[in-house]
Design a protein around this motif. Structure first.
Motif, PDB file in Angstrom:
ATOM      1  N   ALA A 165       3.497  13.692  -1.993  1.00 51.05           N
ATOM      2  CA  ALA A 165       4.628  12.806  -1.775  1.00 51.05           C
ATOM      3  C   ALA A 165       4.131  11.424  -1.395  1.00 51.05           C
ATOM      4  N   ALA A 166       4.715  10.420  -2.022  1.00 51.84           N
ATOM      5  CA  ALA A 166       4.297   9.041  -1.791  1.00 51.84           C
ATOM      6  C   ALA A 166       5.386   8.255  -1.093  1.00 51.84           C
ATOM      7  N   SER A 167       4.969   7.337  -0.264  1.00 51.77           N
ATOM      8  CA  SER A 167       5.896   6.420   0.385  1.00 51.77           C
ATOM      9  C   SER A 167       5.259   5.044   0.409  1.00 51.77           C
ATOM     10  N   GLY A 168       6.079   4.066   0.608  1.00 51.30           N
ATOM     11  CA  GLY A 168       5.558   2.701   0.631  1.00 51.30           C
ATOM     12  C   GLY A 168       5.982   1.949  -0.612  1.00 51.30           C
ATOM     13  N   ARG A 169       5.029   1.383  -1.276  1.00 53.82           N
ATOM     14  CA  ARG A 169       5.334   0.583  -2.449  1.00 53.82           C
ATOM     15  C   ARG A 169       5.866   1.433  -3.599  1.00 53.82           C
ATOM     16  N   THR A 170       6.417   0.819  -4.589  1.00 50.68           N
ATOM     17  CA  THR A 170       7.072   1.499  -5.699  1.00 50.68           C
ATOM     18  C   THR A 170       6.136   2.499  -6.348  1.00 50.68           C
ATOM     19  N   PHE A 171       6.541   3.751  -6.294  1.00 45.11           N
ATOM     20  CA  PHE A 171       5.709   4.845  -6.784  1.00 45.11           C
ATOM     21  C   PHE A 171       5.387   4.681  -8.261  1.00 45.11           C
ATOM     22  N   SER A 172       6.360   4.262  -9.035  1.00 46.69           N
ATOM     23  CA  SER A 172       6.155   4.176 -10.481  1.00 46.69           C
ATOM     24  C   SER A 172       5.179   3.071 -10.876  1.00 46.69           C
ATOM     25  N   SER A 173       4.773   2.250  -9.927  1.00 46.33           N
ATOM     26  CA  SER A 173       3.754   1.228 -10.201  1.00 46.33           C
ATOM     27  C   SER A 173       2.352   1.806 -10.212  1.00 46.33           C
ATOM     28  N   TYR A 174       2.225   3.044  -9.758  1.00 43.12           N
ATOM     29  CA  TYR A 174       0.913   3.655  -9.587  1.00 43.12           C
ATOM     30  C   TYR A 174       0.656   4.753 -10.605  1.00 43.12           C
ATOM     31  N   ALA A 175      -0.523   4.712 -11.180  1.00 44.99           N
ATOM     32  CA  ALA A 175      -1.044   5.892 -11.849  1.00 44.99           C
ATOM     33  C   ALA A 175      -1.527   6.839 -10.755  1.00 44.99           C
ATOM     34  N   GLN A 213       0.843  -1.187   0.000  1.00 43.49           N
ATOM     35  CA  GLN A 213       0.000   0.000   0.000  1.00 43.49           C
ATOM     36  C   GLN A 213       0.881   1.241   0.000  1.00 43.49           C
ATOM     37  N   VAL A 214       0.478   2.240  -0.735  1.00 45.06           N
ATOM     38  CA  VAL A 214       1.217   3.496  -0.792  1.00 45.06           C
ATOM     39  C   VAL A 214       0.548   4.508   0.119  1.00 45.06           C
ATOM     40  N   GLN A 215       1.355   5.340   0.756  1.00 42.89           N
ATOM     41  CA  GLN A 215       0.847   6.423   1.592  1.00 42.89           C
ATOM     42  C   GLN A 215       1.102   7.754   0.894  1.00 42.89           C
ATOM     43  N   LEU A 216       0.129   8.645   0.958  1.00 42.52           N
ATOM     44  CA  LEU A 216       0.196   9.899   0.214  1.00 42.52           C
ATOM     45  C   LEU A 216       0.022  11.092   1.148  1.00 42.52           C
ATOM     46  N   VAL A 217       0.826  12.127   0.934  1.00 43.21           N
ATOM     47  CA  VAL A 217       0.724  13.357   1.725  1.00 43.21           C
ATOM     48  C   VAL A 217       0.763  14.548   0.781  1.00 43.21           C
ATOM     49  N   GLU A 218      -0.306  15.341   0.802  1.00 49.70           N
ATOM     50  CA  GLU A 218      -0.377  16.531  -0.049  1.00 49.70           C
ATOM     51  C   GLU A 218       0.106  17.761   0.706  1.00 49.70           C
ATOM     52  N   THR A 219       0.723  18.660  -0.011  1.00 49.30           N
ATOM     53  CA  THR A 219       1.110  19.960   0.512  1.00 49.30           C
ATOM     54  C   THR A 219       0.922  21.001  -0.579  1.00 49.30           C
ATOM     55  N   GLY A 220       0.948  22.271  -0.170  1.00 48.76           N
ATOM     56  CA  GLY A 220       0.944  23.346  -1.149  1.00 48.76           C
ATOM     57  C   GLY A 220      -0.342  24.134  -1.252  1.00 48.76           C
ATOM     58  N   GLY A 221      -1.373  23.743  -0.515  1.00 52.75           N
ATOM     59  CA  GLY A 221      -2.606  24.509  -0.571  1.00 52.75           C
ATOM     60  C   GLY A 221      -2.459  25.845   0.133  1.00 52.75           C
ATOM     61  N   GLY A 222      -3.487  26.687  -0.017  1.00 55.36           N
ATOM     62  CA  GLY A 222      -3.461  27.978   0.646  1.00 55.36           C
ATOM     63  C   GLY A 222      -4.499  28.905   0.084  1.00 55.36           C
ATOM     64  N   LEU A 223      -4.356  30.167   0.446  1.00 54.35           N
ATOM     65  CA  LEU A 223      -5.263  31.222  -0.007  1.00 54.35           C
ATOM     66  C   LEU A 223      -4.581  32.024  -1.104  1.00 54.35           C
ATOM     67  N   VAL A 224      -5.273  32.228  -2.195  1.00 53.92           N
ATOM     68  CA  VAL A 224      -4.710  32.965  -3.319  1.00 53.92           C
ATOM     69  C   VAL A 224      -5.807  33.790  -3.970  1.00 53.92           C
ATOM     70  N   GLN A 225      -5.433  34.918  -4.544  1.00 54.47           N
ATOM     71  CA  GLN A 225      -6.401  35.742  -5.250  1.00 54.47           C
ATOM     72  C   GLN A 225      -6.705  35.155  -6.626  1.00 54.47           C
ATOM     73  N   ASP A 262      -3.512   4.555  -7.922  1.00 52.01           N
ATOM     74  CA  ASP A 262      -4.124   3.284  -8.281  1.00 52.01           C
ATOM     75  C   ASP A 262      -3.187   2.525  -9.205  1.00 52.01           C
ATOM     76  N   LEU A 263      -3.209   1.212  -9.121  1.00 49.75           N
ATOM     77  CA  LEU A 263      -2.372   0.405  -9.996  1.00 49.75           C
ATOM     78  C   LEU A 263      -2.872   0.458 -11.443  1.00 49.75           C
ATOM     79  N   PHE A 264      -4.147   0.805 -11.609  1.00 50.72           N
ATOM     80  CA  PHE A 264      -4.715   0.936 -12.940  1.00 50.72           C
ATOM     81  C   PHE A 264      -4.792   2.405 -13.330  1.00 50.72           C
ATOM     82  N   LEU A 265      -4.891   2.648 -14.622  1.00 48.93           N
ATOM     83  CA  LEU A 265      -4.959   4.007 -15.143  1.00 48.93           C
ATOM     84  C   LEU A 265      -6.169   4.728 -14.561  1.00 48.93           C
ATOM     85  N   ILE A 266      -5.966   5.965 -14.162  1.00 52.79           N
ATOM     86  CA  ILE A 266      -7.031   6.808 -13.633  1.00 52.79           C
ATOM     87  C   ILE A 266      -7.490   7.764 -14.730  1.00 52.79           C
ATOM     88  N   THR A 267      -8.777   7.826 -14.937  1.00 47.24           N
ATOM     89  CA  THR A 267      -9.338   8.795 -15.877  1.00 47.24           C
ATOM     90  C   THR A 267     -10.559   9.439 -15.240  1.00 47.24           C
TER      91      THR A 267
END
Length: 125
Positions: free
Chosen positions: A23-33, A1-13, A99-104
């Motif tokens: 940022a992902a950790s855990g299983r091989t990132f390149s295996s995931y779409a 299982q991969v763990q995901l952490v988002e950053t960079g949000g905020g208030l903008v005009q 996801d291990l499969f393509l996301i659309t």
């Protein structure tokens, strides 16, 4: 299982830019779409953008085409969402997903393998 952490949000005009990172950790990132989704108050979570395993293919919802760019760096286990020309209607909590499969746009969010905790983006008019 991969763990995901988002950053960079905020208030903008309106008209401004933000770059979200996931940022992902855990299983091989390149295996995931990877994908970005967002959820505005009182609305369902919606697809924003997705990228294939090596970044060759990208997909966007029509409302962000030409303004948002999704990219990934497999060496850094990170996916990005560059958001330009932001509009008040872009205000939402943004989530990255894997996801291990393509996301659309047709992929049901509840079927995805992993989600981050979300990062809030607020665009003021």
């Amino acid at each position: 299982q991969v763990q995901l952490v988002e950053t960079g949000g905020g208030l903008v005009q309106a008209g401004g830019s933000l770059r979200l990172s996931c940022a992902a950790s855990g299983r091989t990132f390149s295996s995931y779409a990877m994908g970005w989704f967002r959820q505005a108050p009182g609305k369902e979570r919606e697809f924003v953008a997705a990228i294939s395993w090596r970044g060759k293919n990208t997909y966007y919802v029509d409302s962000v085409k030409g303004r948002f760019t999704i990219s990934r760096d497999n060496a850094k286990n990170t996916v990005y969402l560059q958001m330009n020309s932001l509009k008040p209607e872009d205000t939402a909590v943004y989530y990255c997903a894997a996801d291990l499969f393509l996301i659309t746009q047709a992929t049901p969010p509840k079927t995805l393998d992993a989600w981050g905790q979300g990062t809030r983006v607020t665009v003021s008019s």
